[in-house]
Design an enzyme around this catalytic site. Structure first.
Site, PDB file in Angstrom:
ATOM      1  N   LEU A   1      65.990  75.413  37.688  1.00 48.60           N
ATOM      2  CA  LEU A   1      66.695  75.540  38.973  1.00 48.60           C
ATOM      3  C   LEU A   1      67.548  76.807  39.079  1.00 48.60           C
ATOM      4  CD1 LEU A   1      67.219  72.142  38.032  1.00 48.60           C
ATOM      5  CD2 LEU A   1      67.184  72.172  40.502  1.00 48.60           C
TER       6      LEU A   1
ATOM      7  N   CYS B   1      62.320  67.431  41.207  1.00 47.14           N
ATOM      8  CA  CYS B   1      62.156  68.313  40.041  1.00 47.14           C
ATOM      9  C   CYS B   1      61.993  67.422  38.799  1.00 47.14           C
ATOM     10  CB  CYS B   1      63.371  69.230  39.894  1.00 47.14           C
ATOM     11  SG  CYS B   1      63.214  70.297  38.446  1.00 47.14           S
TER      12      CYS B   1
HETATM   13  O1  RRO Z   1      63.333  75.193  38.822  1.00 44.97           O
HETATM   14  C1  RRO Z   1      62.492  74.457  38.270  1.00 44.97           C
HETATM   15  O2  RRO Z   1      62.328  74.459  37.046  1.00 44.97           O
HETATM   16  C2  RRO Z   1      61.656  73.519  39.037  1.00 44.97           C
HETATM   17  C3  RRO Z   1      62.067  72.828  40.165  1.00 44.97           C
HETATM   18 BR1  RRO Z   1      63.747  73.087  40.933  1.00 44.97          BR
HETATM   19  C4  RRO Z   1      61.200  71.887  40.786  1.00 44.97           C
HETATM   20  O3  RRO Z   1      61.506  71.214  41.781  1.00 44.97           O
HETATM   21  N1  RRO Z   1      59.976  71.705  40.242  1.00 44.97           N
HETATM   22  C5  RRO Z   1      59.558  72.394  39.155  1.00 44.97           C
HETATM   23  O4  RRO Z   1      58.422  72.203  38.697  1.00 44.97           O
HETATM   24  N2  RRO Z   1      60.412  73.292  38.556  1.00 44.97           N
END
Ligand code: RRO
Length: 300
Positions: free
Chosen positions: A73, A126
């Site tokens: 994120l 996520c």
């Molecule tokens: O940032 C991430 O690692 C991430 C997010 Br926010 C998400 O919603 N889905 C993903 O596979 N990675």
């Protein structure tokens, strides 16, 4: 002439192909590029309350049929986001993805960002962030609370992005609909891992990540099919869409719009043009006047 123009929750999109959250969409230049290359709209990388650097490298592993990512994120926080978009006027719908650890955090972000967002996508999915994403979004009660809290503070359309890491995605969609969501998007990535056989340890620094790309397409398609059969609000299909045939399958399964993410990383920006031209050709050859005419035709 067949038309790809798509109206969803009061917003007009030149075509139903949107840049998905999380891939090549951190800064305005990338959103503008996606639109120039044929995207009808853009979903931003998820924005939270505080700035986050994300996890250390490696954050992505490439596999034969897709990618596993654990970016962690990374985002500038809501204040940094407002500074970043200052002075821009976008000539396409900008859907701002937000994440929080509670209904109150989601609502706070929606309030702060309502001036710059045409719509919000709530990241309830996520697959690997402690206290965020699917840890909240796997429970219908939580989906309800978060959507309701956001609807209470903004007049902007709200899309709930759902997790496939559940035994019944329709229950999550029904909770979002009951709370007033204007649409759902499905799916986020599938919880996954890759192991280095010589290092004898997981490859990603976070160990666990989310699987995306062509390998998850049949799962995403089934999720869209289940949701479209259960819900009255629009479903936005996302997960492994790489060719125009994939896109048409999702539309026939009941998706009113589509998001494209990993295909941009694997095949380049040209995928938007290639897929929208392919859909248009299909509509004309099969005698349909608009993309809306084929939405849900395979639902039976
Ligand atoms: O940032 C991430 O690692 C991430 C997010 Br926010 C998400 O919603 N889905 C993903 O596979 N990675």
């Amino acid at each position: 002439m067949s038309s790809l123009n798509t109206i969803l929750f009061g917003l007009s999109f030149e075509n139903p192909l949107l840049l998905a959250s999380g891939v090549n969409d951190k800064v305005p230049e990338q959103w503008i590029r996606a639109h120039k290359e044929g995207a009808g709209g853009v979903v931003t990388k998820s924005i939270g309350i505080e700035p986050r650097k994300g996890y250390g490298n490696p954050t992505v592993v490439e596999l034969p049929y897709g990618l596993i990512n654990a970016m962690g994120l990374p985002n500038p926080g809501w204040k940094g986001f407002l500074e970043m978009v200052e002075g821009y006027a976008f000539d396409f719908p900008l859907i701002v993805s937000i994440f929080g650890g509670s209904p109150g955090e989601f609502a706070f972000l929606a309030e702060k960002l309502s001036g710059v967002a045409d719509a919000f996508e709530l990241n309830l999915s996520c697959p690997h962030a402690k206290g965020y994403g699917m840890e909240i979004g796997q429970r219908p009660e939580n989906v309800y609370e978060v959507v309701k809290a956001v609807k209470d503070v903004t007049g902007k359309p709200v899309i709930a992005k759902l997790t496939p890491n559940t035994n019944d995605i329709a229950k999550l969609g029904l909770a979002a609909e009951k709370a007033g969501a204007n649409a759902v998007s499905a799916i986020n990535t599938l919880k996954a891992i890759a192991i280095d056989v010589y290092a004898r340890m997981p490859i990603l620094s976070n160990k666990i990540g989310g699987y995306s790309g062509p390998g998850i397409k049949p799962i995403a398609l089934r999720a869209v099919y289940d949701l479209a059969r259960a819900l009255d609000i629009p479903v936005i299909g996302v997960g492994g869409i790489t060719t125009w045939q994939d896109a048409v399958e999702f539309l026939l399964a009941g998706a009113s719009a589509l998001q494209i993410g990993t295909a941009v990383s694997l095949r380049g920006w040209r995928v938007f043009r290639e897929i929208s031209e392919g859909i248009k050709r299909y509509l004309e050859e099969e005698g349909f006047l608009s993309v809306g005419e084929i939405v849900g035709l395979a639902l039976g």
